[in-house]
Design a protein around this motif. Structure first.
Motif, PDB file in Angstrom:
ATOM      1  N   LYS A 218      -4.235  30.628 -18.258  1.00  0.00           N
ATOM      2  CA  LYS A 218      -3.711  30.755 -19.611  1.00  0.00           C
ATOM      3  C   LYS A 218      -2.337  31.406 -19.613  1.00  0.00           C
ATOM      4  N   TRP A 344       7.798  35.264 -19.488  1.00  0.00           N
ATOM      5  CA  TRP A 344       6.910  35.023 -20.625  1.00  0.00           C
ATOM      6  C   TRP A 344       7.627  35.506 -21.885  1.00  0.00           C
ATOM      7  N   SER A 348       4.762  34.372 -27.477  1.00  0.00           N
ATOM      8  CA  SER A 348       3.644  33.659 -26.849  1.00  0.00           C
ATOM      9  C   SER A 348       2.745  34.608 -26.062  1.00  0.00           C
ATOM     10  N   CYS A 352      -1.210  35.415 -26.698  1.00  0.00           N
ATOM     11  CA  CYS A 352      -2.178  35.213 -25.620  1.00  0.00           C
ATOM     12  C   CYS A 352      -2.992  36.480 -25.369  1.00  0.00           C
ATOM     13  N   ASN A 356      -7.173  36.979 -25.754  1.00  0.00           N
ATOM     14  CA  ASN A 356      -7.889  37.129 -24.480  1.00  0.00           C
ATOM     15  C   ASN A 356      -7.930  38.603 -24.077  1.00  0.00           C
TER      16      ASN A 356
END
Length: 399
Positions: A218, A344, A348, A352, A356
């Protein structure tokens, strides 16, 4: 007449002052009433925003009772006695089951006692052995596989018995399908996923053992590979934190800007770039005795070095609790070699992390560890620079 006029003027003054005092009193009463209303509203908001203490559950009395019982048993060492008694009972029961299996294999000719006689069909006996073993398994995947095998043997026994036990066969068949489904889902969750060399390097050196490959996939799906040339200003002091980058090749120097205007394109940064252009080799992360370290430390604006498999913005993300919002750098980053990194974006990555919890926990641990290590190295470098009389010994700059 003058006296009367003065009295009239005095009466007018007294009356006007009385009216003013009444108006002031009225305004004061209004303002005090308004303040009371505002304070009441604030109190209601505060009371509503307070976290209410959880109500005692229905089973709190029973939990307290069992807690007192267990505490009494521990004080009198009764728990050890019960544990030993349980182990003795379990071992003897398992031995009896093994003897029954041996007796069935030998066609009940080994012992003449009817207590040690087993007339179970081979499939039923196998199913019982597998189900008994399944209750001692703690791994969920192995447990599901063992239960599926046991249900399979129960189904075969029910179908081959005389007369055929169709109801038992169907119930065990349904249990078999449920366990197979859960086993496949668990097996799929632990599947091996191959990454490109850069992401494989990050996973192997940073996240292996802290995050499985499925969760790391992911992170890899929202990652971007970037590169910078030697001598490039990667981040300047005052820039906003907009991403999280992990260095996979090359090294970066963390420096301060000693200029007062704080402009990223000033002559001080140009001087720092020319300083790093003259370096031929770099210091390894574990080799603190290398001669190149002295060249870095003789730069009064040097703070730290970022090496491979390190997150460049780790201190900023840790300080913002993995949710940087308007945070800015207090140091600058200069590429002292051709660098490659995985990036990253902030939006985003935050999304994420929110979806998670495993990724959030892993990132918190990794970034916290790297931040602490970078701070310790920075303090060591500062002490060495103080000994070299490059800056006051009390000045410690953290990355």
């Amino acid at each position: 007449p003058n006296y009367q006029a003065s009295n009239a003027e005095a009466a007018v003054v007294v009356e006007s002052s009385h009216k003013q005092s009444q108006s002031h009193d009225h305004s004061d009463s209004k303002s005090s009433l308004k303040r009371r209303k505002v304070s009441a509203m604030q109190y209601k908001k505060l009371s509503s925003s307070r976290v209410q203490s959880p109500r005692p559950s229905k089973h709190s009395g029973g939990a307290k009772c069992w807690g007192h019982i267990f505490l009494f048993m521990e004080r009198h060492h009764m728990d050890m006695v019960l544990k030993r008694g349980y182990e003795v009972l379990l071992v003897n029961a398992v031995l009896i089951c093994l003897l029954l299996v041996v007796s069935r294999v030998c066609d009940n000719q080994l012992w003449h006692s009817h207590f040690m006689r087993s007339d179970s069909a081979p499939l039923l006996l196998t199913a019982n052995i597998i189900m008994m073993a399944s209750y001692s398994i703690e791994n969920f995947l192995a447990l599901r596989v063992c239960l599926s095998t046991g249900c399979l043997f129960f189904t075969l026994w029910a179908l081959t018995s005389s007369p055929m036990l169709f109801d038992a066969a169907m119930f065990n068949c349904v249990m078999l399908l449920f366990n197979v489904r859960h086993a496949v889902k668990l097996l799929y969750g632990h599947r091996y996923i191959a990454f490109n060399p850069e992401l494989e390097q990050i996973y192997t050196h940073i996240f292996e053992g802290k995050l499985n490959r499925v969760d790391f996939k992911k992170l890899s799906d929202i990652s971007i590979k970037r590169s910078e040339k030697k001598g490039t200003l990667f981040k300047a002091k005052g820039d906003e934190v907009t991403s999280l980058c992990c260095l996979v090749k090359g090294r970066m120097s963390v420096v301060r800007e000693s200029s007062q205007n704080g402009n990223g394109d000033n002559s001080q940064l140009k001087r720092l770039k020319s300083f790093h252009d003259g370096i031929k080799s770099l210091l390894d992360i574990e080799n603190t005795q290398d001669s190149d370290l002295e060249e870095f430390l003789r730069n009064p604006d040097f703070v730290n070095l970022c090496h491979e498999n390190q997150f460049i913005e780790a201190p900023q993300w840790i300080a913002a609790d993995l949710r940087p919002d308007g945070d800015r750098f207090t140091v600058s980053f200069l590429c002292v070699d051709d660098c490659e990194y995985i990036k990253w974006t902030k939006e985003s990555l935050i999304e994420c992390i929110r979806q998670n919890p495993n990724i959030s926990n892993a990132l918190t641990g990794v970034l916290g560890y790297q931040t602490a290590r970078a701070l310790l190295k920075s303090r060591e470098y500062t002490k060495i620079q103080a000994e070299l009389s490059l800056r006051p010994p009390t000045e410690i700059v953290s990355p």
